[in-house]
Every structure is written in structure tokens, then in C-alpha cells.
Write an enzyme that holds these catalytic residues in place. Structure first.
Site, PDB file in Angstrom:
ATOM      1  N   GLU A 230       1.067  -1.172  -0.045  1.00  0.00           N
ATOM      2  CA  GLU A 230       0.050   0.098   0.001  1.00  0.00           C
ATOM      3  C   GLU A 230       1.032   1.122  -0.017  1.00  0.00           C
ATOM      4  O   GLU A 230       1.534   1.670   0.987  1.00  0.00           O
ATOM      5  CB  GLU A 230      -0.915   0.050   1.437  1.00  0.00           C
ATOM      6  CG  GLU A 230      -2.068   0.674   1.074  1.00  0.00           C
ATOM      7  CD  GLU A 230      -1.668   2.192   1.687  1.00  0.00           C
ATOM      8  OE1 GLU A 230      -1.595   3.182   0.803  1.00  0.00           O
ATOM      9  OE2 GLU A 230      -1.959   2.273   2.858  1.00  0.00           O
ATOM     10  N   CYS A 264      -2.095   8.617   2.906  1.00  0.00           N
ATOM     11  CA  CYS A 264      -2.015   8.287   1.382  1.00  0.00           C
ATOM     12  C   CYS A 264      -3.062   8.432   0.493  1.00  0.00           C
ATOM     13  O   CYS A 264      -3.088   8.895  -0.617  1.00  0.00           O
ATOM     14  CB  CYS A 264      -1.401   6.743   1.432  1.00  0.00           C
ATOM     15  SG  CYS A 264      -2.590   5.733   2.332  1.00  0.00           S
TER      16      CYS A 264
END
Length: 457
Positions: A230, A264
Site C-alpha cells: 500500500e 496516502c
């Protein structure tokens, strides 16, 4: 060599340093995890679920103490730190409540007769490499489903989060997890490379930068180890057709500026149709200017410092590069002159392809505004990025929302609000944002042995 230490980003003060693991420490950790995992995997799923419930209980009981730790380590405002712990509790409870169902055998239809089932079984010991921006939540996404599955966890946290890393290890032991089933390691990058190559490590999960993900994936591939990554994001936030602009502004503010923009899946590229752009830009800029960064230990503070001086310096270099090449500063635009890693909440317009900000991820409280002329242009611009983590679509037209959501090249799309997370929702991206999924039932699929058992009659 990496140093594990707490440097309070609100003051710049070094609070404490921790010794890096020796090679002997890591050998002991591996041996302990390998032994504990084999025993842990034989436990009934109900027993593993009971431990996860106790983990959730302890997070709730220690929430004030745990929140104070990450406020000190990475500057998260205490109210948001408490919110993070609430999310963590929900994740451990989710897998404790649903893990047994996720582990049930799946019966297959067999054309030639007999019986066939697929069982989900643990694969062994896993290495987790976690970032600093959500010190407890990122670990929970990885640890909860895999411990429920019967895997063991070696956890290398970010060097600036040693105290929260130790608190989690202690919490697992206090919850009744067998010693060795979850082991914190203060490892260096070189040591991590050796760990990935060890035959006792069966997989790696990393949340972090694109550069770190590429390095770990290369080593893992060379050693034939599965990886879940990720990575970064430059998430688009599309404003296409709205009647309540104040609601959109509020959602966009939270989507970009929460956690000082250090997420993110934050709304980093705000793309508005020209008919909405001026109104949105004016109201949004006023809202950003109203944010006053303050003491992260104050429960009324919305934005504290960035996580480190290095983070603030990198962000400032990206902003100044854009300004020097013609970007318009609508709000903020510079570091705050005080000790610590402080940065002004910033809004930039006029971003062009020759600027670093056009393609790079800006990991801080900087919003980029873009004006487009049509839905097609908005979608094309949103997809013109090396990243593909999440996207948000703001429109009152349900058909438009569904149509645009299907056209966006991301792992997640949120309609009517900013990107978010929940225990039951799969989290992950495409392109250079990584691969694999965490959370939901998908979180127990990545590091499971889907074992076929075929009985021929």
C-alpha cells in the site's frame, strides 16, 4: 544506520533513543515467531477471536495513554489520535466477530463426483513494515486479519515510532497472545532484506513510499515471497455537480487537511468543473486560511505540526518549486517560523506539468486546485497520474456518480464525501499505489493458503 528515536515534531526536541536490534536479536525473534506460529495456528478460531476481543478491550482501556504516545511521536492532534484508536478497536472487533465465518470451508461442485473443499489456512510468519502517519491503525490492518488466520507477525515500525511499537507489543502479550506470535523488531533496512530472504518468513506487507515498496518487492520477488503493498497516492477529488457548496467545502477540507494532510488517500488533487471552480476556490481558500496550527496536545487543535523536520523540508521544496515556476499561492505556502516541523495550510493553483507537484505526492497540508471544462476532461485528468489509490466524486446526480466511479482508475471510489476507511471495507490501490487489499474479508485472503482437499470416490 537507522536510529529509532522520538523527536517531538512540535518542539524539535529529542525525547529518547532506542537501540537498533542486533543480528542475534533478530535470530531470536525469528525463532520465537516460527515456534509460536505453529502452536498459534492449531488453536481453535474461537480462541484466536477471544484474544482479538481482548486486544480491542485493552486499546479502549488504554486509549488516553496510547493517544498521548503518537501525539508525542509524530504530532497527531490528540483528538485525531483518539479517533485513530477508535478505528483500531473496530478493526480488531470486526475480525474477532467475523473471522470464524471467513475461515469456513468452501464446498466445490465437482463434475466427476466425489467431494472437494477449499480451506483457508495460515502460511506462517509474516513481516510487516509499517509507516508513521497512522502508527496504530496501519498495524491493525495487517495484524488483525493475519493473527485471526493463525499467522505470526514480525513488525518493523517506522524509526520515529518506537514507543508506540513497544506499546503494541506489550498490549498483545497482556491480551493473552502467545509470546512470539507478535514480535516488535527495531531492524535496519539491511536487516529487513535478510529477514525477507529467510525461509521462515512467508510473506511481506508494506505500507509506505513508492521507493520503499519497490525495494521490498524486488527483494521479495528474488526470494519468491508474496507481497502486499500500500504505497503513495495523488488522489483526485472531483467536483462535478453540487447544490450545497458549503458541504463540499467542509468535506474537502477534512479530506485534505486532516492529520496535517499526511495520508496516502488524502484529497490531493481537487478537480472542479469551471462552473463551480470560482465559488469553490473562494470558499475553500477562506476555510484553509482559517486553520490555525497549534499545540497537538490541546483537544481543540485540528492541525498540529508535520511528522518531522525532514517531512516539512521536503514539502517546502515541492511548494517552492511550483511557485518558482508560476504556481499561484491562494493560501499559505511556507514553513512557519518556530521550532519544530510546522507548515502553513496551503492552497496552490496553476500547477503545470513541469512542476514537481504535478506528478509527485505532496505529503502534507497542501491542496492543488485544477479547473476543467467537462466530465470527460475531469475523468481524463484524474486518471493522468502514476498513482491509483482512491478518488472522491462530488455530484448530486446519482447516474453521473456511478458512471464516473466506473471510469476512474483507482482501487477505491467514494461518492458524496472524502475518502475514508472502515473495518469492513477493502483498502488498496492500483498502478504505482501498490497491490493487494487489506481490511474486510479480503484482508484474510492475501496471506492464506487456499488448500484444496479432494476426496475421490
Amino acid at each position: 544506520m537507522e536510529k529509532y528515536r522520538i523527536v517531538n515534531p512540535a518542539t524539535g526536541e529529542t525525547v529518547r533513543e532506542y537501540p537498533t536490534a542486533t543480528d542475534a536479536d533478530l535470530r531470536a525473534a525469528l525463532e520465537s515467531a516460527d515456534s509460536a506460529q505453529r502452536a498459534w495456528a492449531t488453536r481453535e478460531p474461537s480462541e484466536r477471536a477471544a484474544v482479538l476481543h481482548r486486544v480491542a478491550d485493552l486499546y479502549e482501556e488504554r486509549r488516553e495513554q496510547l493517544a498521548a504516545v503518537i501525539t508525542r511521536e509524530m504530532g497527531k492532534p490528540v483528538k485525531q489520535a483518539l479517533g485513530e484508536i477508535g478505528t483500531v478497536v473496530s478493526i480488531y472487533r470486526y475480525y474477532a466477530d467475523h473471522g470464524e465465518d471467513f475461515l469456513k470451508e468452501e464446498e466445490l461442485d465437482v463434475a466427476s463426483g466425489g467431494r472437494a473443499v477449499v480451506r483457508k489456512e495460515a502460511v506462517g510468519t509474516l513481516l510487516g513494515i509499517m509507516p508513521w502517519n497512522f502508527p496504530y491503525y496501519q498495524v491493525a490492518r495487517f495484524a488483525a486479519p493475519n493473527l485471526m488466520l493463525g499467522n505470526a507477525v514480525l513488525l518493523k515500525h517506522a524509526p520515529q515510532c518506537p514507543e508506540s511499537a513497544l506499546e503494541m507489543e506489550r498490549l498483545f502479550l497482556d491480551a493473552g497472545l502467545p509470546k512470539g506470535a507478535y514480535v516488535n523488531i527495531f531492524a535496519t533496512n539491511d536487516q529487513v532484506a535478510d529477514l525477507i530472504g529467510d525461509e521462515r518468513v512467508q510473506g511481506v506487507s508494506l505500507t509506505g513510499s513508492e521507493r520503499a515498496g519497490a525495494a521490498v518487492a524486488e527483494i521479495a520477488g528474488r526470494n519468491l515471497k508474496k507481497v502486499v503493498l500500500e504505497l503513495g497516492g495523488s488522489d483526485p477529488y472531483l467536483i462535478l455537480g453540487v447544490s450545497d457548496m458549503s458541504r463540499v467545502v467542509k468535506n474537502t477540507l477534512m479530506g485534505r487537511m486532516a492529520n496535517a494532510g499526511q495520508a496516502c488517500n488524502a484529497a490531493k488533487r481537487i478537480i472542479a468543473l469551471d462552473e463551480h471552480y470560482d465559488t469553490f476556490a473562494q470558499q475553500y481558500t477562506e476555510a484553509v486560511r482559517a486553520i490555525v496550527p497549534g499545540d497537538p496536545t490541546d483537544p481543540d487543535t485540528f492541525m498540529g505540526p508535520l511528522s518531522s523536520d525532514k517531512a516539512a523540508q521536503t514539502l517546502d521544496e515541492q511548494v517552492q518549486d511550483a511557485v518558482s515556476k508560476g504556481a499561484t499561492v491562494l493560501a499559505g505556502g511556507r514553513r512557519i517560523d518556530r521550532p519544530g516541523a510546522w507548515y502553513e495550510p496551503t492552497v496552490l493553483a496553476g500547477i503545470t506539468p513541469d512542476m514537481r507537484a504535478y506528478q509527485e505526492e505532496l505529503f502534507g497540508p497542501v491542496a492543488l486546485l485544477f479547473k476543467v471544462g467537462s466530465e470527460d476532461e475531469a475523468v481524463d485528468f484524474a486518471n493522468h497520474s502514476p498513482y491509483g489509490l482512491s478518488a472522491s466524486v462530488q455530484t448530486d446526480d446519482a447516474e453521473q456518480a456511478e458512471r464516473v466511479a466506473h471510469r476512474l482508475q483507482t482501487g477505491m471510489v467514494f461518492v458524496g464525501g472524502p475518502a475514508g476507511t472502515a473495518a469492513e471495507l477493502p483498502f488498496g490501490g492500483v498502478k504505482r499505489s501498490g497491490f493487494g487489499r487489506e481490511l474486510g474479508r479480503f484482508g484474510m485472503e492475501e496471506f492464506a493458503n487456499h488448500k484444496l482437499v479432494r476426496v475421490v470416490r
